[in-house]
Design an enzyme around this catalytic site. Structure first.
Site, short mmCIF file in Angstrom:
data_model
loop_
_atom_site.label_atom_id
_atom_site.label_comp_id
_atom_site.label_asym_id
_atom_site.label_seq_id
_atom_site.Cartn_x
_atom_site.Cartn_y
_atom_site.Cartn_z
N ASP A 61 -52.14 43.33 17.98
CA ASP A 61 -52.00 42.09 17.20
C ASP A 61 -51.37 42.30 15.84
O ASP A 61 -50.91 41.34 15.21
CB ASP A 61 -53.41 41.53 16.91
C1 GLC Z 1 -58.56 43.04 19.14
C2 GLC Z 1 -58.11 41.80 19.91
C3 GLC Z 1 -57.22 42.19 21.09
C4 GLC Z 1 -56.09 43.08 20.62
C5 GLC Z 1 -56.61 44.29 19.86
C6 GLC Z 1 -55.50 45.14 19.26
O1 GLC Z 1 -59.42 43.79 19.92
O2 GLC Z 1 -59.22 41.08 20.42
O3 GLC Z 1 -56.69 41.05 21.70
O4 GLC Z 1 -55.35 43.49 21.75
O5 GLC Z 1 -57.43 43.84 18.80
O6 GLC Z 1 -54.84 44.54 18.22
#
Ligand code: GLC
Length: 684
Positions: free
Chosen positions: A376
């Site tokens: 993210d």
């Molecule tokens: C958090 C989010 C997930 C994402 C991860 C890496 O766990 O819930 O959707 O893939 O972060 O950023």
């Protein structure tokens, strides 16, 4: 005290508390029991921001139900539509609904020492405003040494008083509580009996047999919606990508739930094949999530729509329920009245997903990043390409082709296989950086995750997923995974990338909001660790796969708990990495994709028990020191009792297998017609 939540008539739920009070002293004592709950306003955020409006609206009153008391509470606007109630199964001699009265004048008392408890009875105030609570004083009388009394409370919400009264009888009966608990116990036994293992490693057994599948049930239920870390306020909901991955760990134990949930997740896919990022489970409204925050960046995540392909194929391999592919599911795009603009078969949904990524490519012909991919926090200017999405596409496409070929649709599969080969060539031409694979190309073609970068030179996912997609040629695959071991591995787990960025850079995005070593910025982000276990298993390195498994196994953390701080039976999302002064400290336990993927890595890759369309593959990749292991697996209506012998002390390779004493070719247990069967497997 046992607390459980059961469904209520209005489709909501009620919380039932079974409180057992025992006199463990040697004297007879007189006991009062006062269960208390404290209410928030339904607009819980306002509670923090408007200290006048909220208290002016909160009201409580009492109602009688025979000799029992019901405390009724509501914000004024809901007084004819939604009533909260709190009641018990024993007569109360007094009650309180005003927090100030309960804790003491001006609230000088505290929850540890409420001043009202110095009085014989509570004040019987029906709060007309202010902070509302519900407290019922029960005089339990004299308890002899060893004597126990049971008090049952119910907390819930109904539209009106009649509905409340009609709903209370059942859980006032102690027998109903026992029956409910017995039902729960049966549920968990059946759930856990899907797979039980006996390996030489006690910590692995304890996780795979109980705690890991338990966490998988929790992530399947809650996604990333509500936890001790995500406090339920604001826009977070059920994540499309998150839940599609969570489902992967419960297809065997809860196939019907998985089926129903996958249909819901696919109804958030748009006609162009991409998907919404999350949805609110109360309103069923989808949203693009944080991608909406930046005007000048894409408003979609490039991975969301691809994960459900893995979910659907995993479900089909587990169940053989191919009729699922013909289910008609709406796309998320709606007309003015909220009706779906188009619906299509589930199979068509999967095609659209692959189709979106095939077209959404950048200057190297690789899939674009969108606002972000699985990570993210890497939010590059529009036009960047993501190797993560490239590899996820590759794996999803392979799964889809296997399915099509199994269904006899060879021609269609052929065209996807060709597209896969073309992409593989592009990856190999553009993304190899000498010692490992890069992770992104910026909009101007600059690589990220390259030796050329000062920060974020190497990313774990760029390597593990190059193996999982099948895009990496064998020598490069080995080299890339060795780079992971030498550059990213620590004694507490593998870091997501290194070295960490050291300062906010809006061009790169969220990753730079963390100090080096925290979360996605060079932290030990656990969710991708099992991908490295899977990659090592694919490459046949059972020692390393198991080393990666064990070093993050919560059940092995008991002697480091002062440092680790997280529950030793549940995977956390992150552990601070070695660039951070608190290296080894874990956070964000429970709602993490780590649960699903560690379960898959442990059971399907290290122990190698993988469902396929026409049977259960037994393809272990274990430490060579192991003498073998045992497993009992429920699969397509049969119970398979599997014993694996590793007399040759290899990591991988099956030389012989018998089914009920008869030699069979290969290492696939065919789909059987029910009953119990014995499978013996010799490695070598
Ligand atoms: C958090 C989010 C997930 C994402 C991860 C890496 O766990 O819930 O959707 O893939 O972060 O950023």
């Amino acid at each position: 005290m046992t607390i459980f939540v059961v469904g209520a008539q209005n489709g909501g739920s009620r919380e039932v508390r079974d409180i057992q009070i025992s006199n463990i002293s040697k004297k007879t004592i007189e006991v009062d029991a006062i269960p208390v709950v404290e209410y928030t306003h339904p607009d819980a955020l306002k509670q923090f921001t408007n200290a006048d409006w909220i208290p002016q609206t909160m009201q409580s009153r009492t109602e009688k139900d025979g000799d029992l008391t019901i405390l009724v509470q509501y914000p004024f606007m809901f007084k004819n539509t939604k009533l909260n109630y709190f009641t018990s199964n024993l007569p109360a001699s007094s009650f309180e609904t005003d927090r100030k009265k309960f804790l003491g004048a001006n609230e000088y008392g505290t929850w540890a020492k409420p001043l009202s408890l110095q009085n014989r009875e509570l004040s019987n105030t029906e709060a007309q405003r202010g902070d509302n609570i519900a407290a019922l004083l029960h005089q339990l009388g004299r308890l002899k040494p060893g004597e126990t009394r049971q008090l049952i409370t119910q907390l819930g919400q109904e539209p009106d008083l009649a509905a409340i009264k009609n709903s209370l009888a059942k859980y006032r009966q102690p027998e109903a509580i026992s029956a409910e608990l017995a039902r729960l116990a049966t549920f968990w036994d059946t759930y856990l009996e899907t797979l039980q293992v006996e390996t030489p490693d006690a910590a692995m057994n304890s996780m795979l047999n109980i705690h890991n599948p338990r966490q998988c049930f929790t992530t399947k239920t809650w996604s990333r919606y509500l936890s001790y870390y995500q406090l339920g306020l604001g826009a977070r909901g059920i994540g499309i990508r998150d839940s599609s991955q969570d489902v992967l760990a419960v297809v065997a134990a809860l196939p019907e739930d998985a089926r129903a949930f996958l249909k819901i997740l696919l109804s958030f896919q748009k006609r162009d094949g991409s998907a919404m990022h999350q949805f609110n489970p109360l309103t069923m409204e989808g949203s693009e999530g944080d991608s909406l925050e930046n005007e000048d960046r894409p408003h979609y995540y490039s991975d969301d729509h691809l994960w459900s392909i893995l979910g659907v194929t995993a479900y089909l391999k587990e169940t053989g329920d191919f009729a699922f592919l013909d289910e008609i599911i709406p796309f998320y795009d709606k007309d003015k009245n909220g009706a779906a603009l188009e619906s299509a078969t589930l199979l068509e949904h999967l095609k659209r997903g692959l189709g979106f990524t095939q077209k959404d490519t950048g200057q190297h012909g690789l899939p674009l990043l969108g606002f972000a991919d699985w990570n993210d926090t890497i939010n590059l200017p529009t036009g960047a390409e993501s190797l993560f999405t490239t590899h996820l596409y590759g794996r999803a496409s392979n799964e889809f082709c296997d399915l099509l070929e199994f269904m006899g649709k060879q021609a269609l599969a052929g065209s996807y296989r060709q597209a896969y080969q073309t992409l593989k060539t592009k990856v190999e031409a553009a993304a190899w950086d000498g010692g490992w694979y890069v992770m992104y190309f910026d909009h101007d073609g600059t690589p990220l995750g390259s030796q050329k970068n000062k920060k974020g030179q190497i990313h774990l996912n760029g390597q593990s997923w190059a193996v999982m997609s099948g895009f990496a040629a064998p020598e490069r695959a080995r080299k890339a995974m060795d780079a992971v071991y030498s550059k990213l591995n620590t004694k507490y787990g593998i870091k997501l990338s290194a070295p960490g960025y050291n300062g906010f850079d809006p061009k790169v995005g969220g990753v730079t909001t963390y100090p080096p070593g925290a979360k996605e910025n060079g932290g030990i982000f656990l969710h991708p660790n099992p991908w490295a276990m899977i990659a090592e298993s694919i490459l046949g390195n059972g020692e390393r796969a198991f080393e990666y498994y064990s070093q993050i196994n919560p059940a092995g953390k008991n002697d480091q708990i002062e440092l680790y701080e997280s529950e030793p039976y549940v995977y956390p999302q992150n552990i601070l990495g070695d660039e951070h002064p608190q290296f080894g400290l874990a956070r964000n336990a429970w709602l993490s994709g780590t649960a699903s993927w560690c379960y898959q890595a442990g059971t399907q890759y290290i122990l190698g028990l993988r469902a396929e369309y026409n049977g259960l593959r037994v393809d272990p990749c274990i430490p060579s020191a192991w003498d073998g292991f045992k497993a009992v697996r429920r699969f397509r209506g049969s119970l398979l009792r599997i014993t694996v012998y590793n007399q040759e002390h290899v990591c991988k390779g099956v030389i012989q297998m018998t089914l009920d004493g008869q030699l069979i070719r290969g290492n696939l247990v065919p789909v059987l017609t029910g009953g119990e069967h014995y499978i013996e497997v010799w490695m070598g």
